[in-house]
Design a protein around this motif. Structure first.
Motif, PDB file in Angstrom:
ATOM      1  N   LEU A   1       0.717  -1.384   0.147  1.00 44.49           N
ATOM      2  CA  LEU A   1       0.068   0.155  -0.130  1.00 44.49           C
ATOM      3  C   LEU A   1       0.909   1.266   0.039  1.00 44.49           C
ATOM      4  O   LEU A   1       0.573   2.138  -0.849  1.00 44.49           O
ATOM      5  N   GLN A   2       1.959   1.238   0.792  1.00 47.08           N
ATOM      6  CA  GLN A   2       2.846   2.464   0.885  1.00 47.08           C
ATOM      7  C   GLN A   2       3.399   2.620  -0.540  1.00 47.08           C
ATOM      8  O   GLN A   2       3.710   3.946  -1.015  1.00 47.08           O
ATOM      9  N   GLY A   3       3.736   1.697  -1.059  1.00 44.03           N
ATOM     10  CA  GLY A   3       4.434   1.639  -2.443  1.00 44.03           C
ATOM     11  C   GLY A   3       3.352   2.303  -3.341  1.00 44.03           C
ATOM     12  O   GLY A   3       3.732   3.229  -4.322  1.00 44.03           O
ATOM     13  N   TYR A   4       2.301   1.803  -3.506  1.00 40.84           N
ATOM     14  CA  TYR A   4       1.278   2.185  -4.341  1.00 40.84           C
ATOM     15  C   TYR A   4       0.957   3.642  -4.286  1.00 40.84           C
ATOM     16  O   TYR A   4       0.564   4.623  -5.068  1.00 40.84           O
ATOM     17  N   LEU A   5       1.032   4.327  -2.839  1.00 38.92           N
ATOM     18  CA  LEU A   5       0.715   5.568  -2.556  1.00 38.92           C
ATOM     19  C   LEU A   5       1.825   6.580  -3.053  1.00 38.92           C
ATOM     20  O   LEU A   5       1.669   7.486  -3.498  1.00 38.92           O
ATOM     21  N   ARG A   6       3.097   6.077  -2.913  1.00 36.32           N
ATOM     22  CA  ARG A   6       4.288   6.782  -3.455  1.00 36.32           C
ATOM     23  C   ARG A   6       4.135   6.677  -5.092  1.00 36.32           C
ATOM     24  O   ARG A   6       4.472   7.882  -5.616  1.00 36.32           O
ATOM     25  N   ALA A   7       3.804   5.803  -5.567  1.00 39.41           N
ATOM     26  CA  ALA A   7       3.787   5.750  -6.964  1.00 39.41           C
ATOM     27  C   ALA A   7       2.425   6.763  -7.553  1.00 39.41           C
ATOM     28  O   ALA A   7       2.754   7.409  -8.434  1.00 39.41           O
TER      29      ALA A   7
ATOM     30  N   MET B   1      -3.650   2.478 -12.718  1.00 36.56           N
ATOM     31  CA  MET B   1      -2.923   1.287 -12.223  1.00 36.56           C
ATOM     32  C   MET B   1      -2.995   1.347 -10.529  1.00 36.56           C
ATOM     33  O   MET B   1      -3.259   0.502  -9.751  1.00 36.56           O
ATOM     34  N   ALA B   2      -2.400   2.521 -10.256  1.00 37.65           N
ATOM     35  CA  ALA B   2      -2.151   2.901  -8.702  1.00 37.65           C
ATOM     36  C   ALA B   2      -3.400   3.050  -7.859  1.00 37.65           C
ATOM     37  O   ALA B   2      -3.639   2.371  -6.899  1.00 37.65           O
ATOM     38  N   TYR B   3      -4.305   3.531  -8.604  1.00 44.38           N
ATOM     39  CA  TYR B   3      -5.738   4.014  -8.053  1.00 44.38           C
ATOM     40  C   TYR B   3      -6.283   2.511  -7.803  1.00 44.38           C
ATOM     41  O   TYR B   3      -7.131   2.383  -6.661  1.00 44.38           O
ATOM     42  N   ARG B   4      -6.150   1.708  -8.912  1.00 45.48           N
ATOM     43  CA  ARG B   4      -6.985   0.503  -8.777  1.00 45.48           C
ATOM     44  C   ARG B   4      -6.544  -0.311  -7.333  1.00 45.48           C
ATOM     45  O   ARG B   4      -7.330  -1.024  -6.717  1.00 45.48           O
ATOM     46  N   GLU B   5      -5.165  -0.375  -7.140  1.00 46.99           N
ATOM     47  CA  GLU B   5      -4.556  -0.782  -5.908  1.00 46.99           C
ATOM     48  C   GLU B   5      -4.975  -0.228  -4.695  1.00 46.99           C
ATOM     49  O   GLU B   5      -5.193  -0.837  -3.599  1.00 46.99           O
TER      50      GLU B   5
ATOM     51  N   LEU C   1       1.411  -8.415  11.259  1.00 43.18           N
ATOM     52  CA  LEU C   1       0.657  -7.760  12.239  1.00 43.18           C
ATOM     53  C   LEU C   1       1.092  -6.730  13.040  1.00 43.18           C
ATOM     54  O   LEU C   1       0.404  -5.637  13.215  1.00 43.18           O
ATOM     55  N   ASP C   2       2.148  -6.701  13.472  1.00 47.47           N
ATOM     56  CA  ASP C   2       2.765  -5.722  14.143  1.00 47.47           C
ATOM     57  C   ASP C   2       3.551  -4.402  13.652  1.00 47.47           C
ATOM     58  O   ASP C   2       3.989  -3.662  13.819  1.00 47.47           O
ATOM     59  N   SER C   3       3.637  -4.632  12.108  1.00 51.36           N
ATOM     60  CA  SER C   3       4.163  -3.730  11.153  1.00 51.36           C
ATOM     61  C   SER C   3       3.423  -2.320  11.281  1.00 51.36           C
ATOM     62  O   SER C   3       4.024  -1.470  10.987  1.00 51.36           O
ATOM     63  N   GLY C   4       2.229  -2.496  11.529  1.00 51.74           N
ATOM     64  CA  GLY C   4       1.346  -1.359  11.230  1.00 51.74           C
ATOM     65  C   GLY C   4       0.918  -1.149   9.897  1.00 51.74           C
ATOM     66  O   GLY C   4       0.206  -0.286   9.528  1.00 51.74           O
ATOM     67  N   GLU C   5       1.276  -2.090   9.117  1.00 47.73           N
ATOM     68  CA  GLU C   5       0.909  -1.794   7.596  1.00 47.73           C
ATOM     69  C   GLU C   5      -0.725  -2.367   7.433  1.00 47.73           C
ATOM     70  O   GLU C   5      -1.127  -3.122   7.999  1.00 47.73           O
ATOM     71  N   ARG C   6      -1.375  -1.374   6.669  1.00 47.14           N
ATOM     72  CA  ARG C   6      -2.952  -1.753   6.381  1.00 47.14           C
ATOM     73  C   ARG C   6      -2.838  -2.872   5.511  1.00 47.14           C
ATOM     74  O   ARG C   6      -2.432  -2.888   4.353  1.00 47.14           O
ATOM     75  N   LEU C   7      -3.756  -3.923   5.771  1.00 51.07           N
ATOM     76  CA  LEU C   7      -3.689  -5.079   5.212  1.00 51.07           C
ATOM     77  C   LEU C   7      -5.083  -5.295   4.373  1.00 51.07           C
ATOM     78  O   LEU C   7      -6.016  -4.529   4.974  1.00 51.07           O
ATOM     79  N   PRO C   8      -5.064  -6.149   3.389  1.00 54.31           N
ATOM     80  CA  PRO C   8      -6.544  -6.218   2.906  1.00 54.31           C
ATOM     81  C   PRO C   8      -7.212  -7.211   3.863  1.00 54.31           C
ATOM     82  O   PRO C   8      -6.874  -7.728   4.805  1.00 54.31           O
ATOM     83  N   ARG C   9      -8.633  -6.730   3.808  1.00 57.08           N
ATOM     84  CA  ARG C   9      -9.511  -7.413   4.775  1.00 57.08           C
ATOM     85  C   ARG C   9      -9.486  -8.836   5.131  1.00 57.08           C
ATOM     86  O   ARG C   9      -9.198  -9.307   6.156  1.00 57.08           O
ATOM     87  N   GLU C  10      -9.362  -9.623   3.850  1.00 57.55           N
ATOM     88  CA  GLU C  10      -9.510 -11.202   4.041  1.00 57.55           C
ATOM     89  C   GLU C  10      -8.141 -11.469   4.443  1.00 57.55           C
ATOM     90  O   GLU C  10      -8.098 -12.650   5.287  1.00 57.55           O
ATOM     91  N   THR C  11      -7.043 -10.823   4.150  1.00 57.79           N
ATOM     92  CA  THR C  11      -5.611 -11.396   4.593  1.00 57.79           C
ATOM     93  C   THR C  11      -5.652 -10.997   6.268  1.00 57.79           C
ATOM     94  O   THR C  11      -5.120 -12.041   7.204  1.00 57.79           O
ATOM     95  N   GLU C  12      -6.106  -9.896   6.717  1.00 59.61           N
ATOM     96  CA  GLU C  12      -6.134  -9.492   8.263  1.00 59.61           C
ATOM     97  C   GLU C  12      -6.807 -10.411   9.060  1.00 59.61           C
ATOM     98  O   GLU C  12      -6.480 -11.072   9.909  1.00 59.61           O
ATOM     99  N   PHE C  13      -8.189 -10.816   8.227  1.00 60.98           N
ATOM    100  CA  PHE C  13      -9.156 -11.808   8.871  1.00 60.98           C
ATOM    101  C   PHE C  13      -8.347 -13.035   9.220  1.00 60.98           C
ATOM    102  O   PHE C  13      -8.486 -13.848  10.096  1.00 60.98           O
ATOM    103  N   ALA C  14      -7.922 -13.871   8.048  1.00 62.49           N
ATOM    104  CA  ALA C  14      -7.107 -14.896   8.133  1.00 62.49           C
ATOM    105  C   ALA C  14      -6.048 -14.965   9.170  1.00 62.49           C
ATOM    106  O   ALA C  14      -5.993 -16.008   9.877  1.00 62.49           O
TER     107      ALA C  14
END
Length: 557
Positions: free
Chosen positions: A214-220, A243-247, A407-420
């Motif tokens: 996510l941080q990479g896509y925001l920089r892009a 392409m960045a918007y889509r991500e 999970l401790d990184s603070g990176e925002r994760l996709p909902r399904e990944t965070e759930f699993a």
């Protein structure tokens, strides 16, 4: 005569058919008000009838014309540039002329979707020897006026009301949701960039994009926006920005403001190069983001035949197949995207997920490890590799360390990944008898999906029945679940999720609009129209809701 692209025929509300016309002529007729959005359209010859509002070639123009009812714009003179980027030379000022022949033979386009009467319509080109009355397009306005006088005034009043609501959209501005990410749009009138500066910004944007975080896509996004501010006609940068918007889209507010930002970049790209690949890329990605997957699939299938070396088209196809749960095909298309663009890490992850679904665990693990070797900050790959370690090889300690770091990184994760990840951590900690920690992760998972039976059972074991009442999902998480169900065609369950999302946040007009779409697909037109009205009231700037409401009124009446 040179090929002018595909030809179309148009059917009005009374079943009369006009054409064939080329795309540009129909766009001009929309701009002049001859076609208003209630018509059906089909490619000629042999196409299937669809509402004109569902055709991506004409959707933006209809939207512009609808908005111009409120915000008048200067009519271009002959030879000047129009709103869609085309020019109108003096020779084209005459209205396109078509023929409609009434006859009793079967229609060219197959079964006629009319009232079943013996007389049907067939479009002819210019054969003067054909018998029967001829209706010229130049008479279209008078025909429409005559039909309107014969019909009930109620539908027109309703459509007029929706146009009035468009006017209100420009008066009442809703408050932004600061807690959500916002798509960044290019500003007008910025200083021009030099060619070396454009090249350097594009290089930095691509490098950030390839890392698939996510941080990479925001920089892009930031780099590509600055290119477009200094070079507005750079369609390659526009496609990269789309392409960045889509991500970024899954993490954004996804409301009228974000839709408008995205659609403006699409329109600008198509205005500069209306028939080019970069504009088409933007359009496909926009359609994907707003869940118009059928149109996105059609455009992708067409362009992938002409641009077979484009990794983004194979990536889009893989995502569409993933939504259909066609895992083997998903893996194949993702692998093709990976081969075409080996430095972009997203196709590796899509392929790895598909390989996991078809039980090719070793191949999936190799792909995840390749991602982490290229980018140690790719926490989605770290989590999903950890899930395979625990689910398939019972390596709980290894999985715990990997998932905890992510999970401790603070990176925002996709909902399904965070759930699993949250479910896995709750299960590991429960086995370690760390009840309080396990309960915290179980509540985190429950907030993301309270309907999952595994999570509910963990909560019942650890906290009793009262624990089930403590987890709450945010409006965006609920809507994400609704999007998944909608893609699977489960409209009954999807509308329940969208309604719950709206109840959780009464300003979420997009959720109400999506609920309306579900009800319409379930043939519950009253409910559909009611929810579209709620969407407009909640978010007066949500222009697609006005267009959809007018479309539903037109089809219903």
């Amino acid at each position: 005569m040179a090929d002018q692209g595909p030809k179309w025929i148009v059917k009005d509300g009374d079943g009369r058919i006009y054409g064939p016309f080329v795309t540009q002529k129909i766009l001009r007729q929309i701009e002049k008000g001859y076609f208003s959005g209630g018509e059906m359209i089909a490619k000629y010859p042999g196409g299937s009838w669809i509402p004109i509002t569902k055709a991506p070639e004409f959707y933006d123009k209809l939207l512009d014309v609808l908005a111009s009812e409120v915000k008048p714009r200067r009519k271009p003179a002959s030879g000047q540039e129009t709103g869609d980027g085309s020019t109108i030379p003096g020779i084209d000022e005459d209205r396109p002329r078509g023929r409609v022949v009434r006859e009793s033979e079967p229609p060219v386009l197959g079964e006629y979707p009319g009232d079943g009467s013996a007389s049907v319509s067939r479009v002819e080109g210019s054969a003067e020897e054909e018998a029967g009355p001829v209706i010229e397009l130049s008479d279209l306005q008078s025909l429409k006026r005559e039909e309107h006088r014969k019909s009930s005034k109620l539908p027109m009043l309703m459509i007029a009301a929706s146009v009035l609501l468009v006017a209100l959209a420009f008066i009442f501005q809703p408050e932004s949701k600061s807690q959500q990410l916002r798509l960044m749009g290019p500003r007008k009138g910025q200083p021009q960039l030099s060619a070396p500066e454009i090249k350097e910004r594009f290089r930095r944007g691509v490098i950030a994009f390839q890392g698939d975080t996510l941080q990479g896509y925001l920089r892009a996004q930031s780099e590509f926006v600055q290119i477009l501010e200094g070079a507005p006609k750079n369609t390659e940068a526009a496609a990269a920005l789309c392409m960045a918007y889509r991500e970024i889209w899954p993490f954004s507010a996804q409301d009228s403001e974000d839709m408008r930002t995205f659609s403006h970049v699409v329109q600008d790209a198509k205005r500069v190069d209306p028939a080019g690949f970069h504009g088409a890329t933007c359009e496909i990605l926009y359609l994907m983001s707003i869940s118009r997957t059928r149109e996105a699939r059609g455009l992708t299938d067409m362009w992938i035949q002409m641009q077979s070396s484009s990794a983004i088209l194979y990536d889009v196809t893989a995502e569409l197949l993933k939504g259909d749960r066609k895992w083997l095909e998903t893996a194949g298309y993702a692998e093709k995207a990976r081969v075409l663009w080996p430095k972009w890490l997203k196709p590796y992850v899509i392929e790895a997920r598909a390989r996991t679904q078809i039980r090719q665990y070793q191949q999936a693990m190799q792909l995840y490890r390749a991602v982490l070797a290229a980018n140690q900050q790719h926490h989605v790959a770290r989590i999903e590799l950890g899930l395979i370690e625990i689910d398939q090889f019972n390596q709980a300690d290894k999985a715990y360390d990997m998932i905890k770091v992510a999970l401790d990184s603070g990176e925002r994760l996709p909902r399904e990944t965070e759930f699993a990840a949250s479910v896995a951590m709750a299960q590991i900690l429960e086995r370690r008898s760390s009840k309080n920690q396990a309960l915290a992760f179980a509540r985190r998972a429950f907030a993301l999906d309270p309907n999952d039976p595994t999570v509910r059972n963990i909560l019942l074991r650890l906290g009793g029945s009262e624990a089930l009442g403590e987890g709450t999902r945010g409006s965006r998480e609920i809507m994400s679940r609704g999007d998944e169900l909608f893609r699977l065609g489960d409209y009954v369950s999807a509308q329940a999720e969208f309604r719950a999302s709206f109840e959780a946040d009464k300003t979420n007009g997009v959720a109400a609009m999506k609920a309306g779409k579900c009800f319409w697909l379930l043939n519950q037109s009253e409910e559909a129209i009611g929810w579209l009205k709620k969407a407009i009231f909640a978010d007066p700037n949500l222009i697609p809701a006005y267009v959809l409401l007018a479309d539903y009124y037109g089809q219903r009446f």
